[in-house]
Design an enzyme around this catalytic site. Structure first.
Site, PDB file in Angstrom:
ATOM      1  CE  LYS A   1      21.225  64.707 -43.798  1.00 43.55           C
ATOM      2  NZ  LYS A   1      21.286  63.151 -43.106  1.00 43.55           N
TER       3      LYS A   1
ATOM      4  CG  ASP B   1      35.081  73.619 -34.336  1.00 45.95           C
ATOM      5  OD1 ASP B   1      35.770  74.390 -35.016  1.00 45.95           O
ATOM      6  OD2 ASP B   1      34.772  73.984 -33.073  1.00 45.95           O
TER       7      ASP B   1
ATOM      8  CG  ASP C   1      31.419  76.225 -38.197  1.00 49.45           C
ATOM      9  OD1 ASP C   1      32.651  76.760 -37.849  1.00 49.45           O
ATOM     10  OD2 ASP C   1      30.393  76.366 -37.325  1.00 49.45           O
TER      11      ASP C   1
ATOM     12  CE1 TYR D   1      27.529  78.864 -40.835  1.00 52.88           C
ATOM     13  CE2 TYR D   1      28.390  80.788 -39.895  1.00 52.88           C
ATOM     14  CZ  TYR D   1      28.585  79.442 -39.816  1.00 52.88           C
ATOM     15  OH  TYR D   1      28.875  78.689 -38.743  1.00 52.88           O
TER      16      TYR D   1
ATOM     17  CG  ASP E   1      24.239  61.866 -41.779  1.00 52.46           C
ATOM     18  OD1 ASP E   1      24.664  61.549 -43.190  1.00 52.46           O
ATOM     19  OD2 ASP E   1      23.280  61.031 -41.502  1.00 52.46           O
TER      20      ASP E   1
HETATM   21  C1  IPM Z   1      34.394  79.615 -37.472  1.00 47.36           C
HETATM   22  C2  IPM Z   1      33.717  80.072 -36.503  1.00 47.36           C
HETATM   23  C3  IPM Z   1      32.541  81.134 -36.934  1.00 47.36           C
HETATM   24  C4  IPM Z   1      31.689  80.572 -37.828  1.00 47.36           C
HETATM   25  C5  IPM Z   1      31.826  81.996 -36.008  1.00 47.36           C
HETATM   26  C6  IPM Z   1      32.608  82.571 -34.889  1.00 47.36           C
HETATM   27  C7  IPM Z   1      30.849  82.817 -36.619  1.00 47.36           C
HETATM   28  O1  IPM Z   1      32.999  79.136 -35.836  1.00 47.36           O
HETATM   29  O2  IPM Z   1      34.959  80.459 -38.518  1.00 47.36           O
HETATM   30  O3  IPM Z   1      34.598  78.455 -37.668  1.00 47.36           O
HETATM   31  O4  IPM Z   1      30.713  79.911 -37.416  1.00 47.36           O
HETATM   32  O5  IPM Z   1      32.010  80.566 -39.269  1.00 47.36           O
HETATM   33 MN    MN Z   2      33.822  77.056 -36.177  1.00 46.14          MN
END
Ligand code: IPM
Ligand code: MN
Ligand code: NAD
Length: 367
Positions: A196, A257, A253, A146, A229
């Protein structure tokens, strides 16, 4: 409980898409949760994302970044969507969220994930697999791909070549590891760290720093290293195997999700981040602007509402009030009030009202 008033300054940044809707639910919950307690909450609303761009030509103003540093807590909704994407691409402006993370020097993002009653039916996992899952992903938030440099797109011959850089210092790894190990000590004493190391230099450094800290300072934490992974595979196979999980910025990240699917919806996940710049705690649901449902009143407010529970716990040390919110969420879901993402037909408003009503009721019960 003390009778000295605790004054908490909250900077509210609703942002784009479903952000304003879920933040408004969260604020209703905050209000009802603190009424009659020694907490006094001062709210300051400021625009970020497209609202800020339309009014001020930037995704976040300097004064908002300063206000974030001076607040006890920041409640952020979401940023993004098609218009935001288009402006960002053409203007080259950096998004508000990443600027806030940099200004506050947020380094640890705590993302709790659990399965909720009845939501197991909307998880794509069988309910015997997803039920009773309860884990926390600690995501490193300041470094990795990032922020690593160089980051650019070059012309090489007749090709365009884009470069991102994954970079970590031992200090960046060390501070988030310590926080994850402290959290593990308060829970099951188990920590899984993902990387990794079989491929990446940063992975090798990550693994050696984490190992060293556990060996020297957290002998009572059982540390296991998994390749990122395989971790994602194992998480879906058996979420109950995991308690505290430490991940770098990108893997954290992706993993969070993915873990949203275990919970039943991305809309259910809150997060809290700690920084180095100030004591501000930064609260944001894990989900984004959800442009596909924005404006339809179908957003699930629970991720944002649980951010308020995390605020009460992490900023105000009022675990008792946080627990009331969690109980109210649990009871509302048990009663079958669900937004479409978790299999129901309720609107954001229906679910918010149910949760608010239950908080009132739980707080009115004699102890
Ligand atoms: C998160 C989001 C952010 C990230 C984006 C919107 C920049 O996906 O906070 O999970 O990638 O960190
Ligand atoms: Mn995210
Ligand atoms: P998203 O999280 O916005 O949406 C993914 C899916 O989850 C969509 O189907 C959406 O409807 C659903 N969803 C998300 N939140 C929900 C909620 N509260 N209730 C019900 N359903 C919900 O991710 P995306 O579609 O990849 O990204 C959309 C935009 O948001 C992009 O511009 C992206 O950059 C941005 N984004 C912002 C943040 C943030 O501000 N923290 C996080 C992730 C993505």
């Amino acid at each position: 409980m003390t009778d000295t008033t605790q004054h908490i300054r909250v900077l509210v940044l609703p942002g784009d898409g479903v952000g304003p809707e879920v933040v408004s639910s969260a604020l209703e919950v905050l209000d009802v949760a603190v009424t009659g307690t020694s907490l006094s909450i001062e709210l300051d609303h400021q625009p970020v994302g497209m609202e800020a761009f339309r009014k001020h030509g930037v995704f976040i103003r300097e004064q908002t970044l300063d206000a974030a540093c001076n607040a006890d807590a920041v409640l952020f909704g979401a940023e993004g969507g098609a218009d935001w994407d288009a402006v960002r691409l053409t203007s080259g402006l950096q998004g508000a969220l990443l600027q806030l993370r940099q200004r506050l020097q947020l380094y640890a993002n705590i993302r709790p994930i659990r399965s909720w009653p009845l939501c197991t039916s909307t998880s794509p996992l069988r309910s015997d697999v997803s039920k009773n899952a309860d884990l926390v992903i600690v995501r490193e938030l300041s470094g990795g791909v990032y922020t690593g440099l160089p980051r650019e797109t070059r012309r090489v011959g007749d090709q365009s070549v884009a470069v991102d850089t994954q970079s970590y210092s031992s200090e960046q790894i060390s501070r988030v590891s310590r926080l994850a190990m402290q959290l593990a000590k308060r829970r099951s004493h188990n920590l899984v760290s993902i990387d990794k190391a079989n491929v990446m230099e940063t992975g090798r450094l990550w693994r050696s720093v984490v190992t060293e800290i556990a060996r020297n300072d957290f002998k009572d934490v059982q540390l296991e290293h998994l390749y990122a992974d395989y971790f994602l595979y194992a998480l879906i196979q058996n979420p109950r195997r995991f308690d505290v999980v430490l991940a770098d910025n990108l893997f954290g990240d992706l993993a969070s999700d993915c873990a949203g699917a275990i919970a039943g919806s991305l809309g259910l996940l809150p997060s809290a981040s700690y920084g180095l710049a100030t004591r501000t705690v930064f609260l944001e649901p894990v989900h984004g602007a959800a442009p596909d449902i924005a404006g339809t009143h179908r957003s699930n407010p629970i991720g944002a509402i649980l951010c308020v529970a995390m605020m009460l716990e992490h900023v105000c040390q009022r675990d008792d009030l946080a627990l009331v919110i969690v109980k109210a969420v649990e009871q509302s879901l048990e009663s079958g009030i669900s937004t479409p993402d978790i299999g129901g037909t309720a609107t954001n408003r229906d679910l918010t009202e149910s949760i608010v009503g239950r908080i009132r009721w739980l707080r009115s019960k004699p102890k």
